[in-house]
Design a protein around this motif. Structure first.
Motif, PDB file in Angstrom:
ATOM      1  N   MET A  46       0.836  -1.202   0.000  1.00 49.05           N
ATOM      2  CA  MET A  46       0.000   0.000   0.000  1.00 49.05           C
ATOM      3  C   MET A  46       0.866   1.245   0.000  1.00 49.05           C
ATOM      4  SD  MET A  46      -1.325  -0.127   3.977  1.00 49.05           S
ATOM      5  CE  MET A  46      -1.601  -1.878   3.954  1.00 49.05           C
ATOM      6  N   ASP A  47       0.266   2.343  -0.408  1.00 47.37           N
ATOM      7  CA  ASP A  47       0.891   3.648  -0.289  1.00 47.37           C
ATOM      8  C   ASP A  47       1.130   3.897   1.202  1.00 47.37           C
ATOM      9  OD1 ASP A  47       0.631   6.666   0.236  1.00 47.37           O
ATOM     10  OD2 ASP A  47       0.933   6.559  -1.929  1.00 47.37           O
ATOM     11  N   ARG A  61      -6.738   1.410   1.365  1.00 48.41           N
ATOM     12  CA  ARG A  61      -6.573   0.951  -0.017  1.00 48.41           C
ATOM     13  C   ARG A  61      -5.190   0.339  -0.169  1.00 48.41           C
ATOM     14  NH1 ARG A  61      -9.027   6.254  -2.789  1.00 48.41           N
ATOM     15  NH2 ARG A  61     -11.195   5.799  -2.311  1.00 48.41           N
ATOM     16  N   HIS A  62      -5.151  -0.764  -0.870  1.00 53.17           N
ATOM     17  CA  HIS A  62      -3.881  -1.409  -1.183  1.00 53.17           C
ATOM     18  C   HIS A  62      -3.843  -1.699  -2.683  1.00 53.17           C
ATOM     19  CE1 HIS A  62      -6.661  -4.747  -0.678  1.00 53.17           C
ATOM     20  NE2 HIS A  62      -5.825  -5.494  -1.387  1.00 53.17           N
ATOM     21  N   ILE A  63      -2.713  -2.169  -3.166  1.00 51.98           N
ATOM     22  CA  ILE A  63      -2.559  -2.489  -4.585  1.00 51.98           C
ATOM     23  C   ILE A  63      -2.977  -3.950  -4.772  1.00 51.98           C
ATOM     24  CG2 ILE A  63      -0.967  -2.546  -6.546  1.00 51.98           C
ATOM     25  CD1 ILE A  63      -1.285   0.243  -5.301  1.00 51.98           C
ATOM     26  N   SER A  65      -2.970  -6.100  -7.152  1.00 50.31           N
ATOM     27  CA  SER A  65      -2.070  -7.021  -7.848  1.00 50.31           C
ATOM     28  C   SER A  65      -0.895  -7.460  -6.970  1.00 50.31           C
ATOM     29  CB  SER A  65      -1.558  -6.384  -9.142  1.00 50.31           C
ATOM     30  OG  SER A  65      -0.819  -5.224  -8.863  1.00 50.31           O
ATOM     31  N   GLU A  67      -1.170  -8.504  -3.742  1.00 50.76           N
ATOM     32  CA  GLU A  67      -1.814  -9.066  -2.552  1.00 50.76           C
ATOM     33  C   GLU A  67      -1.752 -10.585  -2.612  1.00 50.76           C
ATOM     34  OE1 GLU A  67      -5.955  -8.626  -0.112  1.00 50.76           O
ATOM     35  OE2 GLU A  67      -6.095  -8.662  -2.293  1.00 50.76           O
ATOM     36  N   LEU A  80       5.274   0.193 -10.209  1.00 50.13           N
ATOM     37  CA  LEU A  80       4.681   1.086  -9.218  1.00 50.13           C
ATOM     38  C   LEU A  80       5.039   2.517  -9.556  1.00 50.13           C
ATOM     39  CD1 LEU A  80       5.411  -0.697  -5.813  1.00 50.13           C
ATOM     40  CD2 LEU A  80       3.221  -0.512  -6.988  1.00 50.13           C
ATOM     41  N   TRP A  85       6.060   3.568  -0.239  1.00 54.12           N
ATOM     42  CA  TRP A  85       5.264   2.349  -0.215  1.00 54.12           C
ATOM     43  C   TRP A  85       5.545   1.557   1.048  1.00 54.12           C
ATOM     44  CZ3 TRP A  85       1.698   2.216  -3.868  1.00 54.12           C
ATOM     45  CH2 TRP A  85       1.892   3.024  -4.973  1.00 54.12           C
TER      46      TRP A  85
END
Length: 110
Positions: A46-47, A61-63, A65, A67, A80, A85
């Motif tokens: 995640m950011d 919110r996470h990314i 792809s 996970e 990215l 991050w």
């Protein structure tokens, strides 16, 4: 290599490691269970601004792809954007024992 370490994660706990870069880059995140990971663990990317919400158990919110759910090992490479991050490794399945997971994050993998 940005991160290469074995993490001890308490039962039902988590550990986070941060990294950043000034321009868009390909990044490879790899996690491998070392001890007490037979029930699996979870990996999220995640950011870094989202970590505050994650810690507070609020919506974050996470990314997607990047996970991995109920995994014993994980590897994903993707692009990215520039920024800060955080990779989070969660002991989400083992509520009795702590576990050890090896986390590697490589920027510009070959």
């Amino acid at each position: 290599m940005v991160i290469d370490e074995e993490m001890a994660i308490d039962a039902d706990g988590w550990q986070a490691r941060g990294f950043s870069f000034p321009s868009p880059r390909p990044v490879q995140v790899t996690a491998k269970g070392i001890k007490n990971t037979d029930k699996g663990f979870r990996v999220l990317l995640m950011d870094s601004a989202q970590l505050k919400n994650f810690k507070a158990k609020k919506e974050f919110r996470h990314i997607p792809s990047f996970e991995g759910l109920k995994i014993r090992s994980y590897s994903h490479t993707g692009e990215l954007p520039a920024g800060s991050w955080v990779a989070v490794v969660m002991n989400s399945e083992n509520i009795i024992n702590s576990m050890v997971v090896e986390l590697k994050i490589v920027v510009d993998p070959k």
